[in-house]
Structure formats: C-alpha cells, structure tokens
Design an enzyme around this catalytic site. Structure first.
Site, mmCIF file in Angstrom:
data_model
loop_
_atom_site.group_PDB
_atom_site.id
_atom_site.type_symbol
_atom_site.label_atom_id
_atom_site.label_comp_id
_atom_site.label_asym_id
_atom_site.label_seq_id
_atom_site.Cartn_x
_atom_site.Cartn_y
_atom_site.Cartn_z
ATOM 1 C CG ASP A 69 -1.764 1.105 0.949
ATOM 2 O OD1 ASP A 69 -2.057 1.995 0.727
ATOM 3 O OD2 ASP A 69 -2.647 1.436 2.665
ATOM 4 C CG ASN A 96 0.508 1.484 -12.357
ATOM 5 O OD1 ASN A 96 -0.142 1.887 -13.425
ATOM 6 N ND2 ASN A 96 -0.159 0.787 -11.617
ATOM 7 C CE1 TYR A 165 -5.358 9.923 -12.016
ATOM 8 C CE2 TYR A 165 -5.363 11.494 -13.864
ATOM 9 C CZ TYR A 165 -5.109 9.929 -13.528
ATOM 10 O OH TYR A 165 -4.623 9.053 -14.472
#
Length: 240
Positions: A69, A96, A165
C-alpha cells in the site's frame, strides 16, 4: 558520465511494479516478465496480488506478489526490506499505483480531503516507494524509474475538472523532473509516461490496455543513452 558500479548483482533484472494486480500495472508486469524480468507485483490486497501473479506466471518463477500500500509508510518499508533480503536488487521501478479519477469534481468546490487522499497515493506514494528502493536502484547497472502519469497532469492542457487527479499527476510530473536532475549523474533514467485513455476500470474505455502499457515498458527498458526527465506517450514527448 555515470560512475561505473561495482558489485553488480547477478541474475535477471528485477522490476517492481506498484498497483499491479489489475489494469495498466498488471499488463506492464506481464510485458516485463515476457522480457525476462523478474517482476515484483505490488498489490494493496495480497490475495488479489497472489491471484494476479498466478495468472501471469503459474510456475511462480518470474512474477512474485508482495503486499504494498503505497500510502502506508510501514507497508512500503516492509516491501523494501523483503526485496532487499530475498532478491537483493531492483533495476526497474514502475510507480503505477493511482486512485481517484474525480471526473465529477471541480476545483472551486472540491473536497480537499479527497484531494489530499489522491496526493497521498498518486504523488507521495510514488515518492515513498522511490526513496525506499533507491539504494537498490543505484546499485543496478541499468536503473530505470517510470512514473505512470497522465495528460490530465499537463499544465498546458488544463482547463478544469478532475482536480484531485490532475493536481496529483502534475505534481508527479514535477517529482519526475526533480529526480531526473538529481540522479542524472548516477545513471538513473527517470521519466513520466502517459499511457493514454485505456480500457481500465479507472479509464472506463479507450484503447486496449496492452497499447497503453507498451509505452510504460518502453521507458522501463530504455538504453543507457535514452532520455531522462521527459514526459512521454507511446515513446513521443507530451507537453508539460
């Protein structure tokens, strides 16, 4: 010119891919394994990581799952300790893991808690993992760091929307530039790659995932005279 490394570890190159139990990360892991890398498949949910690794490599010799994580410092440290102890090398790091494509949100009314959560994974997660694995990367004869970014993080194209984002990916691009500058003299190539709009759970449509992943693998397998500090899609520069 980078200093010549001594004590180069033996065996196939090792690639760590974060967020790799599905989507772009999963396909990057597959393509790197097909290129004779030993892949450490990072997944927040270890059971899902084990299932993904089993699909990619039923024999268990080329792909190994690890609980990771990236938003949890203890998890990152445990992963780095395991890789150091069990494999002793890292040649490729693909950052990623990413969350929260907040297409419903606008900057003027954004939930800043959500923005912070996105930053903790999309920016600080990549930063944590890079710092944890950098000692191993610097021992590699051909070290590569690939930050999976997005054209949503391009300042030139920003007009509004997806604030958490977009800001997190713009910040990841900035981190790419900083790391590339600092590590240039050590032979570490650091680049950001936009895989494009792909048919993943997050993307919700677009081109086939293997096509998007191929650009990431391109950056992960650059020759020593390849570019560093760039932002690319399909091997071609994307405006910052």
């Amino acid at each position: 010119m980078a200093a010549r490394r001594t004590g180069t570890p033996q065996g196939p190159p090792v690639a760590v891919v974060t967020g790799a139990n599905r989507g772009i990360g999963y396909e990057v892991a597959r393509q790197l394994a097909d290129r004779d890398h030993r892949v450490v498949l990072g997944s927040r949910d270890l059971a899902k990581g084990r299932a993904a690794a089993g699909r990619l490599d039923p024999g268990g010799t080329r792909v190994v799952p690890v609980q990771l994580d990236v938003a949890d410092a203890a998890s990152v440290d445990a992963m780095a300790e395991w890789v150091t102890r069990e494999l002793g090398r890292v040649d490729v790091l693909v950052n990623n893991a990413a969350i929260l494509y907040d297409s419903w949100a606008r900057a003027r009314t954004a939930d800043l808690g959500e923005v912070q959560r996105a930053l903790d994974t999309n920016l600080f997660g990549a930063w944590r993992v890079t710092q944890a694995l950098l000692p191993l990367l610097e021992r590699s004869p051909h070290p590569r760091i690939v930050n999976v970014s997005s054209e949503a993080g391009s300042l030139q194209g920003m007009t509004g929307g997806t604030p958490a984002y977009a800001v997190s990916k713009a910040a990841l691009n900035a981190l790419t530039r900083l790391l590339a500058g600092e590590l240039r003299g050590r032979g570490v190539l650091v680049n950001a790659v936009c895989p494009g709009w792909t048919a993943t759970d997050m993307g919700g449509g677009g081109r086939p995932v293997p096509e998007g992943a191929a650009g990431v693998v391109w950056a992960a397998t650059l020759p020593d005279n390849g570019p560093t500090g760039g932002f690319f899609r399909d091997g071609r520069a994307v405006p910052w």
